[in-house]
Write a protein that holds these residues in place. Sequence first.
Motif, short mmCIF file in Angstrom:
data_model
loop_
_atom_site.label_atom_id
_atom_site.label_comp_id
_atom_site.label_asym_id
_atom_site.label_seq_id
_atom_site.Cartn_x
_atom_site.Cartn_y
_atom_site.Cartn_z
N ASP A 116 11.83 -6.40 -6.21
CA ASP A 116 10.99 -5.92 -5.31
C ASP A 116 9.68 -6.13 -5.76
O ASP A 116 9.08 -5.74 -6.14
N MET A 117 9.07 -7.30 -4.52
CA MET A 117 7.71 -7.70 -4.99
C MET A 117 6.77 -6.63 -4.58
O MET A 117 5.67 -6.60 -5.46
N ALA A 118 6.99 -5.89 -3.56
CA ALA A 118 5.84 -5.15 -3.28
C ALA A 118 5.83 -3.72 -4.37
O ALA A 118 4.76 -3.45 -4.61
N GLY A 119 7.07 -3.40 -4.92
CA GLY A 119 6.84 -2.59 -5.93
C GLY A 119 6.12 -3.06 -7.40
O GLY A 119 5.56 -2.42 -7.91
N ALA A 120 6.35 -4.36 -7.33
CA ALA A 120 5.80 -4.82 -8.55
C ALA A 120 4.35 -4.81 -8.38
O ALA A 120 3.36 -4.75 -9.52
N LEU A 121 3.87 -5.49 -7.23
CA LEU A 121 2.45 -5.55 -7.00
C LEU A 121 1.89 -3.86 -7.25
O LEU A 121 0.83 -3.82 -7.61
N ALA A 122 2.67 -3.21 -6.58
CA ALA A 122 2.24 -1.74 -6.58
C ALA A 122 1.95 -1.26 -7.87
O ALA A 122 0.87 -0.63 -8.44
N TRP A 123 2.64 -1.53 -8.78
CA TRP A 123 2.77 -1.06 -10.51
C TRP A 123 1.58 -1.67 -10.81
O TRP A 123 0.86 -1.35 -11.84
N THR A 124 1.37 -3.14 -10.69
CA THR A 124 0.36 -3.72 -11.26
C THR A 124 -1.02 -3.23 -10.81
O THR A 124 -1.93 -3.12 -11.47
N ALA A 152 0.80 -1.35 0.15
CA ALA A 152 -0.13 -0.08 -0.14
C ALA A 152 0.94 1.25 -0.13
O ALA A 152 0.43 2.04 -0.69
N GLN A 153 1.92 1.16 0.82
CA GLN A 153 2.85 2.21 0.74
C GLN A 153 3.45 2.91 -0.53
O GLN A 153 3.66 3.90 -1.04
N LYS A 154 3.79 1.63 -1.09
CA LYS A 154 4.71 1.87 -2.62
C LYS A 154 3.41 2.42 -3.51
O LYS A 154 3.88 3.01 -4.46
N PHE A 155 2.18 1.97 -3.40
CA PHE A 155 1.39 2.23 -4.39
C PHE A 155 0.98 3.51 -4.19
O PHE A 155 0.80 4.49 -5.06
N LEU A 156 0.95 4.16 -2.87
CA LEU A 156 0.43 5.52 -2.79
C LEU A 156 1.77 6.25 -3.24
O LEU A 156 1.32 7.45 -3.71
N ALA A 157 2.94 5.90 -2.89
CA ALA A 157 3.95 6.54 -3.33
C ALA A 157 4.12 6.90 -4.77
O ALA A 157 4.61 7.89 -5.25
N ILE A 158 3.53 6.05 -5.41
CA ILE A 158 3.55 6.10 -7.06
C ILE A 158 2.74 7.39 -7.33
O ILE A 158 3.08 8.38 -8.17
N PHE A 159 1.69 7.64 -6.68
CA PHE A 159 0.65 8.71 -7.03
C PHE A 159 1.31 10.17 -6.16
O PHE A 159 0.70 11.11 -6.67
#
Lengths: 264, 256
Positions: B216-224, B42-49
Amino acid sequence: MSELNAVVADAAIEFHSVVKRFLRHDRRDESFLAVDRLSFAVAPGEMIAVLGRTGCGKSTMFNLLAGLIEPTEGTVRVLGHDPFREFNWYRGKLAVVFQNDRLLPWRTALGNVELGIELLGKEEEERRAIALGWLERLGLKGHEHDYPHALSGGMRQRVSIARAFAVNPEILLCDEPFSALDELTGQRLREEYTQLVRENGKTSIFVTHSINEALQLGERILVFHRPARIALEARVAGGDREAIRQRVLEAMNPNEPRLAEEAA
Amino acid sequence: MTTPWYKLRKETVLALGGLTLAWQFASYFFPPYLFPPVPAIAQKFLAIFLDPESLANAGATAARIFAGLAVAFLLGVLLAFLMGRSERNYRYAYPLLNFIQGIPALSWVVIAIIWFKGTEPRILFIMVATTVAAFSFQILDAYRSMSKDLFEMTLSFRPSKRDLFRTLILPTIVPGMLTAWKVNLGNAARVVVVAELVGATGGIGYQLLQQQQLFDMAGALAWTLVLVVFVLIVQQVITKLEDWLLAYRPRAERST
């Protein structure tokens, strides 16, 4: 041409020795005869009922009149022109009321009535006023903005009649428009239709398979036999209706006189 | 009608919530490069935005999807009308389009790399090649489903070709067009990632490649998730447009 037709001068509609053959779908090298040397004429302002059994070629005659198909032989003239070859000449001069209402589902009742006027290129304000007037006249005030699916069968057919009258055509062609309606609604619409045609001085051809409907809507009745040719021509206006009904029944059932008697 | 996002069904919430909980549970037993904890994703997902550069990457992918679909749609409409107008055209075009539709997206990637020099032409070509046949067939189906009765009725008023198109043909094919957009959007989102994996220097596919190299699985999932959210939002927009354009239909006949 028959004696009755011979007296029609300056005819609005003329069929002269019209033949129509169709290629068979299953055997392309063979054809079948749908219309056989059909000749008749209709005077301006006259109301004609065309009667015949299913498959006798009434619809083919109708499509020839509307210019949707071309005759194989002979000539069709409507207002002195060829409805197939001069198709666009009839814009605003000829309108059709079909067996089913054929309303555009994405247009409201008002939008459907406006269709023909819109295609004539009239301004929005003018066409709206005309369409609203016809809807009111046909008892559809308050339903102007309803879509077809929200209207009953009778109301939808009224919209389709309004759509045809709205273009103010000289000629109206009707293909069994009330056959799918219940008796009471059909009767009411037949009366309204007759009144509208007479009041507006239209020439009308009404195709039907009901003798009662033909007697009510036709000043003259043409009985068709298969392939489409005239088996009987009877003038209704001023005649003995029961005698005409009997003649029509006999003409429709030439090989079954007892059946005709029983039906009478 | 589609359930609006703010009125999610109980089953949807339970299914997605269950998956999240199961993932979080697994993260307690596996290393983070296999099952990172949900808060980390979730943190990585929000960081993208919150990061303009990351947003630009997401925007680049969105732009590529829209550009590819727009070109494929225009070509599809043209081909559908050519096929619809003449049986001869249809007999020539159908086997070609059917053949094109059978070619895997990865083969188009290889062909694009050999044929084109720049990244953008390559991606555009891949997007168009993988969706044009579907657009053509779906619009042709909509065109052919036009009611003969309504066609005859409209023709009885003697319309010009332009008026016939405006009053009858266009409203007839609009539902098919919208369905085609919804279906092809999902396909395009899958293909664009594959296309960006090869040779692109930006976009979600490129970012996924970076995460793979960093393990980085968290990053891969966040971008997905960014891509999935993008597709869901656009599908909602199309559904809203569909509900507005097809408002004339009884409620039960509209999109489900």
